[in-house]
Motif scaffolding. Structure first.
Motif, PDB file in Angstrom:
ATOM      1  N   ARG A  85       0.834  -1.203   0.000  1.00 44.16           N
ATOM      2  CA  ARG A  85       0.000   0.000   0.000  1.00 44.16           C
ATOM      3  C   ARG A  85       0.869   1.254   0.000  1.00 44.16           C
ATOM      4  O   ARG A  85       1.923   1.274   0.634  1.00 44.16           O
ATOM      5  N   GLU A  87       0.479   3.881   1.733  1.00 43.26           N
ATOM      6  CA  GLU A  87       0.705   4.426   3.086  1.00 43.26           C
ATOM      7  C   GLU A  87       1.899   3.755   3.782  1.00 43.26           C
ATOM      8  O   GLU A  87       2.489   4.319   4.699  1.00 43.26           O
ATOM      9  N   ASN A 176       5.222  -4.290   8.930  1.00 42.54           N
ATOM     10  CA  ASN A 176       3.828  -3.985   8.611  1.00 42.54           C
ATOM     11  C   ASN A 176       3.075  -5.287   8.848  1.00 42.54           C
ATOM     12  O   ASN A 176       2.823  -6.040   7.924  1.00 42.54           O
ATOM     13  N   PRO A 177       2.751  -5.577  10.105  1.00 42.83           N
ATOM     14  CA  PRO A 177       2.133  -6.876  10.442  1.00 42.83           C
ATOM     15  C   PRO A 177       0.635  -6.840  10.131  1.00 42.83           C
ATOM     16  O   PRO A 177       0.095  -5.774   9.826  1.00 42.83           O
ATOM     17  N   PRO A 178      -0.040  -7.980  10.206  1.00 39.87           N
ATOM     18  CA  PRO A 178      -1.513  -7.934  10.111  1.00 39.87           C
ATOM     19  C   PRO A 178      -2.044  -7.153  11.306  1.00 39.87           C
ATOM     20  O   PRO A 178      -1.555  -7.326  12.421  1.00 39.87           O
ATOM     21  N   TYR A 179      -3.017  -6.273  11.060  1.00 33.06           N
ATOM     22  CA  TYR A 179      -3.549  -5.506  12.198  1.00 33.06           C
ATOM     23  C   TYR A 179      -5.047  -5.235  12.110  1.00 33.06           C
ATOM     24  O   TYR A 179      -5.578  -4.387  12.804  1.00 33.06           O
ATOM     25  N   HIS A 186     -14.709  -4.104   6.947  1.00 31.98           N
ATOM     26  CA  HIS A 186     -13.778  -3.655   5.917  1.00 31.98           C
ATOM     27  C   HIS A 186     -13.086  -4.851   5.205  1.00 31.98           C
ATOM     28  O   HIS A 186     -12.624  -4.739   4.068  1.00 31.98           O
ATOM     29  N   LEU A 190     -11.343  -6.702   1.147  1.00 31.86           N
ATOM     30  CA  LEU A 190      -9.970  -7.234   1.067  1.00 31.86           C
ATOM     31  C   LEU A 190      -9.974  -8.736   0.826  1.00 31.86           C
ATOM     32  O   LEU A 190      -8.978  -9.406   1.039  1.00 31.86           O
ATOM     33  N   ALA A 197      -2.238 -12.198   6.336  1.00 31.55           N
ATOM     34  CA  ALA A 197      -1.484 -10.952   6.226  1.00 31.55           C
ATOM     35  C   ALA A 197      -2.296  -9.760   6.716  1.00 31.55           C
ATOM     36  O   ALA A 197      -1.771  -8.658   6.840  1.00 31.55           O
ATOM     37  N   LEU A 198      -3.579  -9.998   6.994  1.00 32.28           N
ATOM     38  CA  LEU A 198      -4.483  -8.891   7.339  1.00 32.28           C
ATOM     39  C   LEU A 198      -4.990  -8.940   8.774  1.00 32.28           C
ATOM     40  O   LEU A 198      -5.003  -7.929   9.466  1.00 32.28           O
TER      41      LEU A 198
HETATM   42  N1  GLN Z   1      -3.639  -1.450   5.294  1.00 36.28           N
HETATM   43  C1  GLN Z   1      -4.400  -2.666   5.059  1.00 36.28           C
HETATM   44  C2  GLN Z   1      -5.858  -2.296   4.929  1.00 36.28           C
HETATM   45  O1  GLN Z   1      -6.553  -2.147   5.918  1.00 36.28           O
HETATM   46  C3  GLN Z   1      -4.141  -3.675   6.130  1.00 36.28           C
HETATM   47  C4  GLN Z   1      -2.753  -4.143   6.036  1.00 36.28           C
HETATM   48  C5  GLN Z   1      -2.279  -4.849   7.257  1.00 36.28           C
HETATM   49  O2  GLN Z   1      -3.030  -5.448   8.010  1.00 36.28           O
HETATM   50  N2  GLN Z   1      -1.013  -4.781   7.448  1.00 36.28           N
HETATM   51  O3  GLN Z   1      -6.295  -2.085   3.841  1.00 36.28           O
END
Ligand code: GLN
Length: 266
Positions: A85, A87, A176-179, A186, A190, A197-198
């Motif tokens: 991404r 960002e 940039n871990p899953p978060y 949302h 995705l 990864a998310l």
């Molecule tokens: N930025 C992503 C999104 O919400 C999530 C990526 C992540 O979990 N590292 O679209």
């Protein structure tokens, strides 16, 4: 069918239609714009119809094309990696503002962070860790294609770097871990990307908790830990960094003004 007719037929955004038509025909994007009356070969027309159908069903353009640019680097992507991404480029900028001779990227995915850092710090030792073997293959291929030498490690977070007295330490750690929280609405948008990864637990912070708690053992004196996170997670992440005994805890906003990266140093 002509180029102009194809562009109108897709039922997708004009910019995306141009990109996909260029990929389907082998014409440059400039040629797609400049020669609307050009006739399409039948195979190109069929390829374009396939691409636009996939796009209308929600598949990201990056997966259809098999590539995504990140920090100026052309990367190959497929559905085993998160699509890098824009960002996340903030994390590269913050890393490059620091002095380091070794850096590790935890959960590298396509290799985006590790490769962007190596490109701009060719003399640094850059290590990248990834738990998914399929993702690691993509990352390694990107490294070869770009001629950038990364130490790729298969494993989870700091797993490959030992424990206690034997723990390997770095001058900088980025991730940039899953978060995303499990059940976040949302996630519907995705759905083509790898869930691992998310998504990270009910509040989205499981991976960040794990990384932060193990970080002090793997940070050299004065070394920074820099983590990307989601909207509204910055306070929780700063608290975790402080609880781990790290110093100079702070958060940086992305270009949209959203608190996006938090970090601290040992
Ligand atoms: N930025 C992503 C999104 O919400 C999530 C990526 C992540 O979990 N590292 O679209």
């Amino acid at each position: 069918m002509t180029v102009a007719e194809a562009l109108r037929s897709g039922g997708i955004e004009p910019r995306e239609a141009r990109l996909l038509l260029a990929a389907a025909t082998g014409f440059s994007e400039a040629a797609v714009l400049a020669f609307p009356e050009r006739a399409l070969p039948a195979e190109a027309e069929a390829r374009f119809a396939d691409f636009t159908g996939r796009r209308r069903r929600g598949e990201p353009v990056a997966y259809i094309l098999g590539r995504q640019e990140f920090y100026g680097l052309p990367l190959t992507v497929n559905p085993s990696v998160l699509i890098p991404r824009p960002e996340t480029e903030l994390l590269v900028e913050l890393a490059l503002q620091r002095d380091f001779s070794s850096v590790v990227d935890l959960g590298t995915g396509s290799g985006a962070l590790a490769l962007a850092i190596k490109k701009h710090r060719p003399n640094a030792r850059v290590v990248a860790v990834e738990a998914s073997a399929a993702a690691l293959e993509v990352a390694k291929r990107n490294g070869i294609a770009l001629g950038l030498e990364i130490e790729w490690r298969h494993g989870l977070w700091f797993g490959p770097f030992g424990r206690e007295e034997k723990a390997e330490r770095f001058d900088l750690v980025v991730s940039n871990p899953p978060y995303v929280a499990a059940g976040d609405p949302h996630l519907a948008e995705l759905r083509f990307e790898p869930l691992k990864a998310l998504v990270s637990g009910t509040d989205g912070l499981d991976a960040i908790r794990e990384v932060v708690s193990a970080a002090p053992a793997h940070l050299a004196d004065g070394a920074w830990l820099l983590l990307e996170h989601g909207i509204g997670q910055d306070l929780a992440v700063r608290n975790l960094l402080g609880q781990a005994g790290l110093e100079e805890v702070r958060t940086w906003p992305d270009l949209a003004g959203i608190p996006r990266v938090s970090g601290a140093r040992r």
